[in-house]
Design an enzyme around this catalytic site. Structure first.
Site, mmCIF file in Angstrom:
data_model
loop_
_atom_site.group_PDB
_atom_site.id
_atom_site.type_symbol
_atom_site.label_atom_id
_atom_site.label_comp_id
_atom_site.label_asym_id
_atom_site.label_seq_id
_atom_site.Cartn_x
_atom_site.Cartn_y
_atom_site.Cartn_z
ATOM 1 C CE1 TYR A 1 -3.634 -2.978 5.328
ATOM 2 C CE2 TYR A 1 -2.794 -0.921 4.427
ATOM 3 C CZ TYR A 1 -3.337 -2.169 4.243
ATOM 4 O OH TYR A 1 -3.580 -2.631 2.973
ATOM 5 C CB SER B 1 -0.899 0.002 1.242
ATOM 6 O OG SER B 1 -1.489 1.270 1.441
ATOM 7 C CB SER B 2 0.499 4.584 -1.497
ATOM 8 O OG SER B 2 -0.815 4.878 -1.067
#
Length: 316
Positions: free
Chosen positions: A141, A112-113
């Site tokens: 996360y 994810s970015s």
């Protein structure tokens, strides 16, 4: 050097019911892959190590796309950080360990970015990883995803495996989460403007000033990128996947209003935060390999809204 995937090979898409996994599945079917394997979370809990190993031993996939993850917006990440780090770590470790032990030939891990520092230089290059503090609302996360990247690199070093990791920008499209509280900004705006149009509301409020800029890519482009990378990329460093361009929140809101048919006013709720001023990925490495996104934002928004109108999410 291109290493074409065998269309008859067993291909496991972990998370094949989610936004990214379902798009990968559609792309594989369209490209003529014959042996696709998937299990819903109800059928297989990837947090369960024994169950994960048993499934992998039975399925014996040659190729894996690891798109399974616990995901959510700012509210969910802020409220349940322990679950986000624990669940994602367990899913990743179980699938990657099983893949190594059972001889999976190629694997793509999707990150994810949000792995990049909150104040990384724009556009964000891959070498920005771990050069600064993370955004605190989703740091649990992000740490889990960073651990996945590290495990990919460790497996390559120790076992010489052809496993890779890719970092997508903000994705949208069919099978997105349109929940009124837990969704990301684009599906949340689609739902809000749709409900306002149907109710005949005079105005819709968006958070903050509307000036922050975000990059959005249709998930079908992401699916094509996944297969492209499996055939054309074999390096330990993660690689960014995005469009290379961004729009302001105000601009995306106006486009969604037009697609939905909302004719009222768009107002700014200045009591709400703007968030990071810009979040744009540097995709020069991917473009140098010969891949670019194909679906324009106007086209993608129209098709996504059409899917939403015809889905069970509308009005729920």
């Amino acid at each position: 050097m291109t290493r074409e995937l065998d269309r008859s090979a067993t291909f496991y898409v972990a998370g094949h019911r989610g936004l990214v996994g379902s798009a990968v599945w559609r792309e594989l079917e369209a490209r003529g892959f014959e042996n696709l394997v998937g299990r819903s979370s109800a059928e297989l809990d990837l947090r369960d190590r024994d169950a994960t190993f048993a499934f992998m031993a039975e399925a014996r996939p040659s190729v894996v796309v690891l798109a399974a993850a616990r995901v959510g917006g700012i509210m969910a990440n802020s409220t349940y950080p322990a679950e986000f780090i624990s669940d994602n770590l367990r899913v990743q470790v179980n699938v990657l360990d099983a893949a190594q032990e059972l001889g999976v030939e190629r694997l793509l891990f999707l990150g994810s970015s949000c792995i990049y520092p909150k104040f990384a230089d724009q556009p964000i290059r891959e070498d920005s990883l771990m050069t600064g503090a993370l955004e605190p609302t989703n740091d649990a996360y992000a740490i889990a995803k960073i651990a996945g990247i590290m495990q990919i690199q460790a497996l390559r070093r120790e076992y010489g495996l052809h496993y890779i990791s890719a970092m997508p920008t903000n994705l949208y499209g069919p099978n997105d989460n349109f929940h009124p509280q837990n969704s990301h900004v684009l599906p949340a705006l689609i739902r809000r403007f749709d409900e306002a149009a149907r109710a005949g509301d005079e105005a819709v409020a968006i958070w903050g000033t509307g000036t922050p800029r975000r990059e959005f890519m249709h998930v079908d482009d992401m699916a094509r990128a996944c297969l492209f990378l499996l055939e054309n990329y074999d390096e330990p460093e993660p690689i960014n996947v995005g469009t290379g361009s961004d729009v302001s929140i105000g601009e995306i809101a106006a486009q969604i209003a037009q697609v939905v048919g909302f004719e009222g006013r768009i107002e700014n709720d200045l009591s709400k935060p703007d968030g990071t001023p810009q979040k744009l990925l540097d995709v020069s490495r991917l473009q140098a390999l010969g891949w670019k996104a194909q679906i324009g934002l106007a086209e993608g928004l129209a098709s996504t809204y059409e899917w939403y109108r015809n889905s069970e999410h509308r009005g729920v």
